[in-house]
Design a protein around this motif. Structure first.
Motif, PDB file in Angstrom:
ATOM      1  N   LYS A 124       0.813  -1.213   0.000  1.00 40.35           N
ATOM      2  CA  LYS A 124       0.000   0.000   0.000  1.00 40.35           C
ATOM      3  C   LYS A 124       0.843   1.258   0.000  1.00 40.35           C
ATOM      4  O   LYS A 124       0.362   2.335  -0.376  1.00 40.35           O
ATOM      5  CB  LYS A 124      -0.935  -0.003   1.213  1.00 40.35           C
ATOM      6  N   VAL A 125       2.090   1.146   0.411  1.00 39.36           N
ATOM      7  CA  VAL A 125       3.012   2.287   0.406  1.00 39.36           C
ATOM      8  C   VAL A 125       4.390   1.768   0.032  1.00 39.36           C
ATOM      9  O   VAL A 125       4.806   0.682   0.454  1.00 39.36           O
ATOM     10  CB  VAL A 125       3.026   2.993   1.782  1.00 39.36           C
ATOM     11  N   MET A 126       5.091   2.539  -0.809  1.00 40.82           N
ATOM     12  CA  MET A 126       6.385   2.111  -1.329  1.00 40.82           C
ATOM     13  C   MET A 126       7.320   3.304  -1.412  1.00 40.82           C
ATOM     14  O   MET A 126       6.904   4.413  -1.771  1.00 40.82           O
ATOM     15  CB  MET A 126       6.215   1.478  -2.713  1.00 40.82           C
ATOM     16  N   VAL A 127       8.577   3.092  -1.075  1.00 42.49           N
ATOM     17  CA  VAL A 127       9.618   4.120  -1.128  1.00 42.49           C
ATOM     18  C   VAL A 127      10.664   3.704  -2.144  1.00 42.49           C
ATOM     19  O   VAL A 127      11.091   2.539  -2.164  1.00 42.49           O
ATOM     20  CB  VAL A 127      10.258   4.347   0.258  1.00 42.49           C
ATOM     21  N   VAL A 128      11.100   4.657  -2.976  1.00 45.51           N
ATOM     22  CA  VAL A 128      12.189   4.442  -3.930  1.00 45.51           C
ATOM     23  C   VAL A 128      13.290   5.442  -3.609  1.00 45.51           C
ATOM     24  O   VAL A 128      13.098   6.653  -3.735  1.00 45.51           O
ATOM     25  CB  VAL A 128      11.714   4.620  -5.384  1.00 45.51           C
ATOM     26  N   ASP A 129      14.434   4.940  -3.190  1.00 40.16           N
ATOM     27  CA  ASP A 129      15.560   5.788  -2.760  1.00 40.16           C
ATOM     28  C   ASP A 129      16.790   5.430  -3.594  1.00 40.16           C
ATOM     29  O   ASP A 129      17.470   4.440  -3.323  1.00 40.16           O
ATOM     30  CB  ASP A 129      15.817   5.538  -1.274  1.00 40.16           C
ATOM     31  N   SER A 130      17.095   6.194  -4.616  1.00 41.70           N
ATOM     32  CA  SER A 130      16.436   7.424  -5.052  1.00 41.70           C
ATOM     33  C   SER A 130      16.104   7.279  -6.532  1.00 41.70           C
ATOM     34  O   SER A 130      16.555   6.333  -7.193  1.00 41.70           O
ATOM     35  CB  SER A 130      17.356   8.619  -4.843  1.00 41.70           C
ATOM     36  N   ILE A 131      15.363   8.241  -7.072  1.00 41.29           N
ATOM     37  CA  ILE A 131      14.930   8.178  -8.457  1.00 41.29           C
ATOM     38  C   ILE A 131      16.097   8.375  -9.408  1.00 41.29           C
ATOM     39  O   ILE A 131      16.062   7.931 -10.558  1.00 41.29           O
ATOM     40  CB  ILE A 131      13.821   9.230  -8.720  1.00 41.29           C
ATOM     41  N   GLN A 132      17.185   9.010  -8.939  1.00 37.50           N
ATOM     42  CA  GLN A 132      18.340   9.272  -9.817  1.00 37.50           C
ATOM     43  C   GLN A 132      19.157   8.024 -10.128  1.00 37.50           C
ATOM     44  O   GLN A 132      19.954   8.034 -11.062  1.00 37.50           O
ATOM     45  CB  GLN A 132      19.251  10.334  -9.193  1.00 37.50           C
TER      46      GLN A 132
ATOM     47  N   VAL B  49      18.600  12.789 -18.021  1.00 38.67           N
ATOM     48  CA  VAL B  49      17.272  13.357 -18.166  1.00 38.67           C
ATOM     49  C   VAL B  49      16.274  12.308 -18.625  1.00 38.67           C
ATOM     50  O   VAL B  49      15.164  12.179 -18.082  1.00 38.67           O
ATOM     51  CB  VAL B  49      17.306  14.550 -19.141  1.00 38.67           C
ATOM     52  N   SER B  50      16.661  11.515 -19.616  1.00 36.32           N
ATOM     53  CA  SER B  50      15.745  10.521 -20.165  1.00 36.32           C
ATOM     54  C   SER B  50      15.416   9.435 -19.149  1.00 36.32           C
ATOM     55  O   SER B  50      14.260   9.034 -19.000  1.00 36.32           O
ATOM     56  CB  SER B  50      16.342   9.901 -21.429  1.00 36.32           C
ATOM     57  N   GLN B  51      16.445   8.950 -18.429  1.00 32.84           N
ATOM     58  CA  GLN B  51      16.203   7.891 -17.457  1.00 32.84           C
ATOM     59  C   GLN B  51      15.317   8.362 -16.312  1.00 32.84           C
ATOM     60  O   GLN B  51      14.383   7.658 -15.900  1.00 32.84           O
ATOM     61  CB  GLN B  51      17.542   7.374 -16.908  1.00 32.84           C
ATOM     62  N   VAL B  52      15.580   9.543 -15.787  1.00 35.60           N
ATOM     63  CA  VAL B  52      14.780  10.059 -14.673  1.00 35.60           C
ATOM     64  C   VAL B  52      13.343  10.302 -15.116  1.00 35.60           C
ATOM     65  O   VAL B  52      12.384   9.947 -14.415  1.00 35.60           O
ATOM     66  CB  VAL B  52      15.412  11.348 -14.112  1.00 35.60           C
ATOM     67  N   ARG B  53      13.178  10.853 -16.299  1.00 33.13           N
ATOM     68  CA  ARG B  53      11.838  11.157 -16.784  1.00 33.13           C
ATOM     69  C   ARG B  53      11.027   9.894 -17.032  1.00 33.13           C
ATOM     70  O   ARG B  53       9.879   9.772 -16.577  1.00 33.13           O
ATOM     71  CB  ARG B  53      11.940  11.992 -18.059  1.00 33.13           C
ATOM     72  N   GLU B  54      11.611   8.929 -17.743  1.00 35.19           N
ATOM     73  CA  GLU B  54      10.880   7.710 -18.073  1.00 35.19           C
ATOM     74  C   GLU B  54      10.671   6.830 -16.845  1.00 35.19           C
ATOM     75  O   GLU B  54       9.611   6.206 -16.691  1.00 35.19           O
ATOM     76  CB  GLU B  54      11.618   6.938 -19.170  1.00 35.19           C
ATOM     77  N   SER B  55      11.665   6.760 -15.964  1.00 37.17           N
ATOM     78  CA  SER B  55      11.511   5.956 -14.752  1.00 37.17           C
ATOM     79  C   SER B  55      10.425   6.526 -13.859  1.00 37.17           C
ATOM     80  O   SER B  55       9.590   5.787 -13.313  1.00 37.17           O
ATOM     81  CB  SER B  55      12.841   5.879 -13.993  1.00 37.17           C
ATOM     82  N   ALA B  56      10.419   7.848 -13.691  1.00 38.64           N
ATOM     83  CA  ALA B  56       9.390   8.478 -12.863  1.00 38.64           C
ATOM     84  C   ALA B  56       8.006   8.308 -13.481  1.00 38.64           C
ATOM     85  O   ALA B  56       7.023   8.082 -12.766  1.00 38.64           O
ATOM     86  CB  ALA B  56       9.714   9.959 -12.666  1.00 38.64           C
ATOM     87  N   ALA B  57       7.909   8.413 -14.804  1.00 42.56           N
ATOM     88  CA  ALA B  57       6.611   8.240 -15.464  1.00 42.56           C
ATOM     89  C   ALA B  57       6.100   6.817 -15.303  1.00 42.56           C
ATOM     90  O   ALA B  57       4.905   6.595 -15.065  1.00 42.56           O
ATOM     91  CB  ALA B  57       6.732   8.606 -16.945  1.00 42.56           C
ATOM     92  N   TYR B  58       6.981   5.841 -15.407  1.00 44.97           N
ATOM     93  CA  TYR B  58       6.582   4.436 -15.267  1.00 44.97           C
ATOM     94  C   TYR B  58       6.116   4.143 -13.848  1.00 44.97           C
ATOM     95  O   TYR B  58       5.080   3.506 -13.622  1.00 44.97           O
ATOM     96  CB  TYR B  58       7.772   3.549 -15.644  1.00 44.97           C
ATOM     97  N   LEU B  59       6.868   4.633 -12.853  1.00 46.36           N
ATOM     98  CA  LEU B  59       6.500   4.407 -11.461  1.00 46.36           C
ATOM     99  C   LEU B  59       5.231   5.168 -11.089  1.00 46.36           C
ATOM    100  O   LEU B  59       4.400   4.670 -10.317  1.00 46.36           O
ATOM    101  CB  LEU B  59       7.658   4.827 -10.545  1.00 46.36           C
TER     102      LEU B  59
END
Length: 457
Positions: A171-179, A193-203
């Motif tokens: 129900k709750v999840m932490v990702v450390d870190s998005i970079q 830029v591409s990895q952070v953007r696409e990874s954040a969009a997918y998550l």
């Protein structure tokens, strides 16, 4: 053999270009375009994440606002009242929270405490890509946190993380870190830029479709802003910045964006051996003044989100030994300081053009509103004339360019907060003068800067 396609992405705003150019035409930044190899379009980008009870994205029928059941997404507490305050009252299922801060500010500590608390009542998953699981366990043991319920994972692949989350259904999840997260079909290094953007969009899509609370840890740049593309801040629901110097045991948690509550909320924590402990009465912390008040010190009331906060502002005016006197402001806008000094000369008759002026907000608080204008000028005049303003004086008000003292929002609540902490006198704008007297405090209402200066004679 087919030639790999490439694109050029701006590191500041994330804009794409077919060929390299020196300046980004969208944000105007020079030399910010980096080459990114484009892989084939993945087939799983549009997949549906299912298998959860109360799937937030399962119902695709068109509805009116009146038909939407708001009780289906109840908030739940994070375990820390100050954290809940900044979040707008608690965590919302399906929301994405981005927490940034300088290295060592306590981001991982705060999230680990929160996750250990939530794991006692719900399924929780803590994914770390920067630390080993042994390091996370050692921190939890050092902080005396319960470690028998929280599930941990060391992973940097977004696809592997989501596959594991679909099995555990947290129900709750932490990702450390998005970079440090990456996707296999993006041909660039983690943190780009591409990895952070696409990874954040997918998550984010995973969190929205499954109703999972997702908390992302983000790095910050040298100027204190969140690293990565600007589109990252548009994707998430809540952006929080944890701030605090290494020389101070206090940490401030400020919300910069919140789709589920008020922005600019402020939470205060104290860093102890047992981790971050919330400070329920921050005004008492920032008002630890000396027994004898020297010249240039005055207390003001700022409004942070939904509550007043008493802080001390200090000014030091000294003879300048250079041709260009210095103007230094810590915790305040330096350009506004220069403007207010010009108003003080023009409408107050106090000339300090040949003086160095240093202004500081005690406790590391950053004052973002204009209610500190009058307190700043009175502190400057007090230091310039070497006359203390008194231990029991409180000041707030906005100063206009014509020398008028303008009212500020929530004046009644500010006065009550000052009276609660024992202040006996208050200099406030005439527009904030209460109709009925506030018990225990004498109020001096002023309309112009000259009247305010006369009140401290």
């Amino acid at each position: 053999m087919a030639k790999n396609k490439t694109a050029y992405v701006c590191n500041e705003c994330g804009s794409d270009y077919s060929k390299w150019q020196g300046q980004c035409s969208d944000c105007g930044t020079w030399n910010s375009l980096t080459e990114v190899k484009l892989g084939p379009t993945p087939s799983n980008r549009g997949e549906k994440f299912s298998g959860y009870a109360g799937n937030a994205g399962a119902d695709t029928d068109v509805q009116t606002l009146a038909q939407i059941d708001l009780q289906a997404l109840p908030r739940f507490s994070s375990g820390a009242g100050e954290f809940d305050r900044v979040l707008g009252g608690g965590l919302v299922p399906g929301s994405v929270v981005l927490i940034g801060g300088n290295p060592g500010a306590g981001k991982s500590t705060l999230l680990l405490q929160t996750m250990c608390y939530l794991a006692g009542t719900m399924e929780a998953l803590y994914c770390t890509g920067e630390e080993s699981l042994q390091q996370v366990a050692m921190r939890a043991q050092r902080l005396n946190l319960p470690t028998d319920k929280l599930k941990t994972l060391s992973e940097t692949s977004v696809e592997a993380l989501v596959a594991t989350a679909q099995k555990l259904k947290p129900k709750v999840m932490v990702v450390d870190s998005i970079q440090v997260m990456h996707m296999a079909d993006i041909q660039s290094a983690p943190g780009s830029v591409s990895q952070v953007r696409e990874s954040a969009a997918y998550l984010t899509r995973f969190a929205k479709q499954t109703g999972t609370v997702l908390m992302l840890v983000g790095h910050v740049t040298k100027d204190g802003s969140l690293a990565g593309p600007k589109v990252l801040e548009h994707m998430i629901d809540c952006s929080i910045l944890l701030d605090g110097g290494h020389d101070s045991r206090f940490r401030t948690l400020r919300g910069n964006k919140n789709r589920f509550g008020a922005v600019n909320e402020l939470g205060v924590f104290a860093m102890t051996e047992q981790g971050l402990r919330e400070v329920s009465n921050p005004s008492a912390i920032f008002l630890q003044r000396a027994d004898e008040i020297s010249a240039g010190s005055v207390v003001m009331v700022v409004w942070e989100g939904t509550r007043p906060l008493l802080v001390e502002i200090q000014a030091l005016v000294d003879d300048s030994h250079v041709g260009n006197p210095r103007r230094v402001a810590v915790g305040l806008d330096q350009n506004r300081l220069s403007m207010l000094l010009a108003v003080l000369h023009r409408h107050g008759g106090v000339l300090i053009g040949d003086q160095d002026v240093f202004v500081n907000v005690v406790g590391g608080v950053k004052v973002m509103e204009t209610s500190a204008d009058l307190a700043l000028l009175l502190a400057v005049v007090s230091s310039f004339r070497d006359r203390p303003l008194g231990y029991d004086l409180m000041v707030f008000g906005e100063v206009g360019l014509s020398g008028e003292i303008r009212p500020v929002p929530s004046g009644q609540e500010r006065l009550r907060e000052a009276a609660k902490h024992g202040f006996k006198r208050a200099i406030v704008p005439a527009g904030n003068a209460p109709r009925e007297p506030v018990e225990g405090i004498k109020i001096v209402a002023v309309k112009t800067l000259q009247e305010a200066l006369a009140a401290i004679e």
